[in-house]
Design an enzyme around this catalytic site. Structure first.
Site, short mmCIF file in Angstrom:
data_model
loop_
_atom_site.label_atom_id
_atom_site.label_comp_id
_atom_site.label_asym_id
_atom_site.label_seq_id
_atom_site.Cartn_x
_atom_site.Cartn_y
_atom_site.Cartn_z
N HIS A 87 3.09 11.03 44.49
CA HIS A 87 2.64 11.15 45.88
C HIS A 87 1.32 10.40 46.11
CE1 HIS A 87 5.57 14.35 47.08
NE2 HIS A 87 5.51 14.63 45.80
N ASN A 160 8.33 19.07 50.75
CA ASN A 160 8.93 17.73 50.90
C ASN A 160 9.78 17.68 52.16
OD1 ASN A 160 7.85 16.54 48.61
ND2 ASN A 160 9.65 16.89 47.34
N HIS A 351 -2.33 22.81 46.48
CA HIS A 351 -1.92 23.60 45.32
C HIS A 351 -1.01 24.74 45.80
CE1 HIS A 351 -1.78 25.86 41.76
NE2 HIS A 351 -2.92 26.50 41.82
N TYR A 374 -1.20 21.70 39.57
CA TYR A 374 -1.96 21.10 40.67
C TYR A 374 -3.48 21.18 40.46
CZ TYR A 374 2.32 20.22 43.19
OH TYR A 374 3.54 19.73 43.55
FE1 HDD Z 1 4.35 18.11 43.20
C1 HDD Z 1 1.70 16.32 44.24
C2 HDD Z 1 5.51 18.30 46.46
C3 HDD Z 1 7.24 19.62 42.11
C4 HDD Z 1 3.09 18.23 40.10
N1 HDD Z 1 3.74 17.43 44.99
C5 HDD Z 1 2.60 16.72 45.22
C6 HDD Z 1 2.47 16.45 46.61
C7 HDD Z 1 3.55 17.00 47.24
C8 HDD Z 1 4.34 17.63 46.21
C9 HDD Z 1 3.87 16.97 48.72
C10 HDD Z 1 1.35 15.66 47.26
C11 HDD Z 1 0.26 16.56 47.73
C12 HDD Z 1 -0.82 15.74 48.40
O1 HDD Z 1 -0.53 15.21 49.48
O2 HDD Z 1 -1.91 15.66 47.84
N2 HDD Z 1 6.07 18.77 44.09
C13 HDD Z 1 6.31 18.83 45.44
C14 HDD Z 1 7.53 19.54 45.68
C15 HDD Z 1 8.03 19.90 44.45
C16 HDD Z 1 7.09 19.42 43.46
C17 HDD Z 1 8.13 19.82 47.05
C18 HDD Z 1 9.25 20.67 44.11
C19 HDD Z 1 9.82 21.51 44.90
N3 HDD Z 1 5.06 18.77 41.43
C20 HDD Z 1 6.25 19.40 41.19
C21 HDD Z 1 6.30 19.84 39.82
C22 HDD Z 1 5.11 19.46 39.23
C23 HDD Z 1 4.34 18.79 40.27
C24 HDD Z 1 7.45 20.57 39.18
C25 HDD Z 1 4.60 19.65 37.85
C26 HDD Z 1 5.00 20.58 37.03
N4 HDD Z 1 2.72 17.33 42.30
C27 HDD Z 1 2.38 17.54 41.02
C28 HDD Z 1 1.04 16.95 40.66
C29 HDD Z 1 0.57 16.38 42.02
C30 HDD Z 1 1.74 16.67 42.94
C31 HDD Z 1 1.05 16.02 39.50
C32 HDD Z 1 0.08 14.94 42.04
C33 HDD Z 1 -1.18 14.95 42.84
C34 HDD Z 1 -1.48 16.35 43.06
O3 HDD Z 1 -0.53 17.13 42.49
O4 HDD Z 1 -2.43 16.79 43.64
O5 HDD Z 1 0.19 17.94 40.18
#
Ligand code: HDD
Length: 724
Positions: A87, A160, A351, A374
């Site tokens: 993202h 999402n 988060h 997060y």
């Molecule tokens: Fe995630 C970012 C949505 C599963 C780990 N995720 C992130 C963002 C969105 C989502 C919208 C961007 C937030 C922003 O604008 O800063 N993610 C989802 C959805 C998931 C999902 C809808 C499943 C239903 N994500 C998911 C899993 C993991 C992560 C299973 C890890 C175990 N996601 C992350 C992250 C991010 C992230 C690596 C990258 C940047 C951040 O968190 O802040 O931690």
């Protein structure tokens, strides 16, 4: 000037006037303060020259002592922070959320119980796979993350635009992301899933099948961030003041309807305007056309947890709206663009574990892993444990605790107490015995006292084993053009693979979804016929129950539902010398009356000459405003003898492209020559021709009606559609 000192109970955030200066000192400070229109160093030192470094002679070497140069260059050298692991590319906006009626019966979350309150929000939309500077219109899921700044703390709904996820357990997330990101040896392709590693992974993980259907559908290429749905994806919990809990799925329903680009258009836009979605959001807000969504909830009573053919905790499944209707409980309005992209959109940290009392998470194993990920990722992305103090992340409610210090700490905690319990922070009035204040209590967040089943195991529930029924439900619920687009998307992606065996595995997998779908996808790919058995013939595959007799779910199709009108849609009015300005004005007025926007596009930026001789200013040119930037075209008439645009290759390209993308193309008088020149039948749906040189009310009304259908799929050129 104000600094921060701890609240009287030891917390760090009460603002107080700090400088205890006398009146004389204050006057002196004001007199010496740098004027606002002058540049200073970060220490406040006035600059005398911002163009030249300090040198040993005008042509000599720069001196190490030039602290002004060093400060400026050093700061520049450290301007970048790591982009988000996923993202990374996004756009944000401020706004508010307001609930329609009190939802106290199901949740004690204050912001959902008081209809008079507007809760401030910050929303960030994103693509998932691309780097920070990648194009907006790539095929991908879109992030839809909302931070509610409530008086009870921040609540983040990090969702999402697709209601299900690829995988069921967070332990597979790093594998999924490594597979879809550019391949590690070449760092290619950027922001695209059409490569071997992604399809290698997903064809070995049957649980991805349902979300693949959504991403390959038109949902993967939204027309606008303002025209897409949002979903919390997981099952969450509501808890009311009596401690009663129910399950809940969150939905965002856009006021403007759900619409998509065509694939050809999305690809062209990635070059013509890589910021197409961000610009669209920014301009809509800047022009006062505030995007709106309604928050919908599907509430499932605790007693019904096991009533469905799927597990509520499985994030690869949705609850069909026909089984549990979506109740709309409030509205989200985005009404302010950020002042600074970095400070707000880049530094915002969401988060799923940022909760308020009344909302809790479920045991969905994907969500459980997210609860760790997060905060952890912000530590490296935002450089330490104090990212909650950044203005965009800071709550509107006071915050009190004894967490202290760390990199980039902003608040200044005073006093000698940084522990609890204590008798010292509040002076003599609080004592260990009979103390009158309790720092924690029942009004705080309490986790639902849920009974859990031993034993501790590293395993997946058998109730997660079925992977194809909802993928099939999605397929059978699509309209014919949506099916065409879905087939074409699979064909495109799979055609890019270098390893034929992966291609074969995918068409074999699709045979589990629908035989017709699999055959259609396979037809031009040169694979063997889809083989259902081969897709699952590997050790360890756990076959779920076969679910037959599904009825279509209309809410899964974007084609279903009443039109949301043409508000905020953009129309290019193609003009040339000799243009009939009355016709142009009539079309402009009719569009404006419906809330649509129009731009005059001419051969150059010079005004065109109207039939009456007066000049008409243009907004853009045929070079810098191609048809992909618009939802419809109006080809304005020119007077007899004027050359018009029928001989201009750029105008012909615009008309051909707009037709190929199924857009409304309307023309008056000689404007219709362009339609004839590109060989489009003027009687086809979406093509409107008014033979005379004007634009009467019936004609403009027909244009508005045609545009409100969004696209006329019959207009698409056969080459851009898959064979039926
Ligand atoms: Fe995630 C970012 C949505 C599963 C780990 N995720 C992130 C963002 C969105 C989502 C919208 C961007 C937030 C922003 O604008 O800063 N993610 C989802 C959805 C998931 C999902 C809808 C499943 C239903 N994500 C998911 C899993 C993991 C992560 C299973 C890890 C175990 N996601 C992350 C992250 C991010 C992230 C690596 C990258 C940047 C951040 O968190 O802040 O931690």
């Amino acid at each position: 000037m104000a600094t921060e000192r701890p609240a009287s109970n030891g917390g760090p955030v009460e603002a107080v006037d700090a400088p205890r200066q006398g009146v004389k000192q204050q006057a002196m400070a004001q007199a010496l303060a740098p004027p606002l229109d002058r540049l200073t160093t970060n220490q406040g030192l006035l600059l005398s020259d911002n163009h030249n470094s300090l040198k040993a002679g005008a042509r000599g070497p720069t001196l190490l002592e030039d602290f002004i140069l060093r400060e400026k260059i050093t700061h520049f050298d450290h301007e970048r922070i790591p982009e988000r692991a996923v993202h990374a590319h996004g756009a944000g906006a401020h706004g508010f959320f307001q609930v329609y009626e009190s939802e106290a019966a199901i949740t004690r979350a204050g912001f959902l119980c008081d209809p008079s309150v507007q809760t401030p929000v910050f929303v960030r939309f994103s693509t998932v796979a691309g780097s920070r500077g990648s194009a907006d219109t790539v095929r991908d899921a879109r992030g839809f993350a909302v931070k509610f700044y409530t008086p009870e703390g921040n609540f983040d709904l990090v969702g999402n635009n697709i209601p299900v996820f690829f995988i069921q357990d967070a332990i597979k997330f790093p594998d999924l992301v490594h597979a879809v990101k550019p391949e590690p040896d070449s760092e290619m392709p950027q922001a695209a899933s059409a490569h071997d590693t992604f399809w290698d992974f997903v064809t070995l993980m049957p649980e991805t099948t349902h979300m693949l259907m959504w991403v390959m559908s038109d949902r993967g290429i939204p027309r606008s961030l303002r025209m897409m749905e949002g979903f919390g994806v997981h099952t969450f919990r509501f808890v009311n003041a009596h401690g009663e809990s129910s399950f809940v799925k969150f939905h965002w329903k856009p006021r403007l309807g759900v619409h998509a680009l065509t694939w050809d258009e999305a690809q062209t836009l990635a070059g013509q305007d890589a910021d197409f979605h961000r610009r669209d959001l920014w301009e809509a807000i800047a022009s006062g056309q505030f995007p709106e969504w309604e928050l919908g909830v599907q509430v499932v009573p605790e007693a019904d947890e096991h009533r469905f053919a799927f597990d509520l905790l499985d994030p690869t499944k949705l609850i069909p709206e026909e089984l549990v209707p979506v109740r709309r409980i409030g509205r989200l309005v985005l009404n302010r663009n950020p002042d600074n992209f970095f400070a707000e959109t880049e530094q915002v940290a969401f988060h799923p574990g940022h909760l308020v009392p009344g909302i809790d998470f479920s045991n969905d194993p994907l969500l459980q892993g997210r609860l760790f990920s997060y905060t952890d990722t912000q530590l490296s992305r935002l450089g330490g444990a104090n990212f909650h103090e950044l203005p965009i992340n800071k709550g509107v409610c006071p915050m009190h605790n004894f967490q202290r210090d760390g990199m980039h700490r902003q608040s200044i905690a005073s006093g000698r107490v940084a522990y609890e319990p204590n008798t010292l922070a509040n002076g003599e009035e609080f004592r260990v015995d009979g103390r009158s204040f309790d720092p924690v209590g029942p009004s705080g967040f309490t986790s639902l006292p849920e009974a859990l089943e031993p034993p501790k195991v590293r395993a997946r529930s058998a109730s997660f084993d079925e992977h194809y029924a909802q993928a099939r439900l999605f397929w059978i619920s699509q309209s014919a053009p949506e099916k065409d687009h879905l087939v074409a998307a699979f064909q495109f992606e799979l055609s890019k693979l270098q390893t034929p065996a992966i291609r074969q595995r995918m068409v074999d997998t699709l045979a589990h979804v629908d035989a017709d779908l699999a055959q259609r996808v396979a037809a031009p790919l040169g694979t063997k016929p889809p083989d259902k058995a081969a897709a699952t013939a590997w050790p360890g595959f756990r076959e779920g129950p076969v679910i037959a007799g599904l009825a279509p779910s209309p809410s899964l199709s974007m084609a279903v539902g009443k039109s949301a009108g043409i508000a905020t849609r953009k129309v290019a009015i193609l003009v040339a010398d000799g243009v009939n300005s009355a016709a142009v004005r009539a079309v402009q007025q009719a569009l404006a009356a419906e809330g649509a926007m129009s731009k005059l596009v001419g051969p150059t930026l010079c005004p065109v000459r109207c039939a009456g001789g007066e000049p008409l200013a243009v907004d853009a040119t045929l070079d810098n405003a191609p048809s992909v930037l618009f939802d419809a075209l109006y080809l304005a008439p020119t007077e007899a003898g004027a050359e018009g645009l029928a001989g201009d290759a750029r105008a012909l390209r615009a008309v051909e492209q707009a037709c190929r993308h199924g857009k409304t193309v309307a023309a008056s008088g000689s404007g219709a020559l362009l339609i004839a020149a590109v060989g489009v039948d003027p009687k086809r749906p979406g093509v409107l021709v008014n033979p005379s040189d004007d634009a009467p009310a019936a004609f403009t009304a027909a244009m508005v009606t045609a545009m409100s259908q969004h696209r006329h799929w019959g207009l698409e050129a056969p080459t851009s559609r898959a064979k039926r």
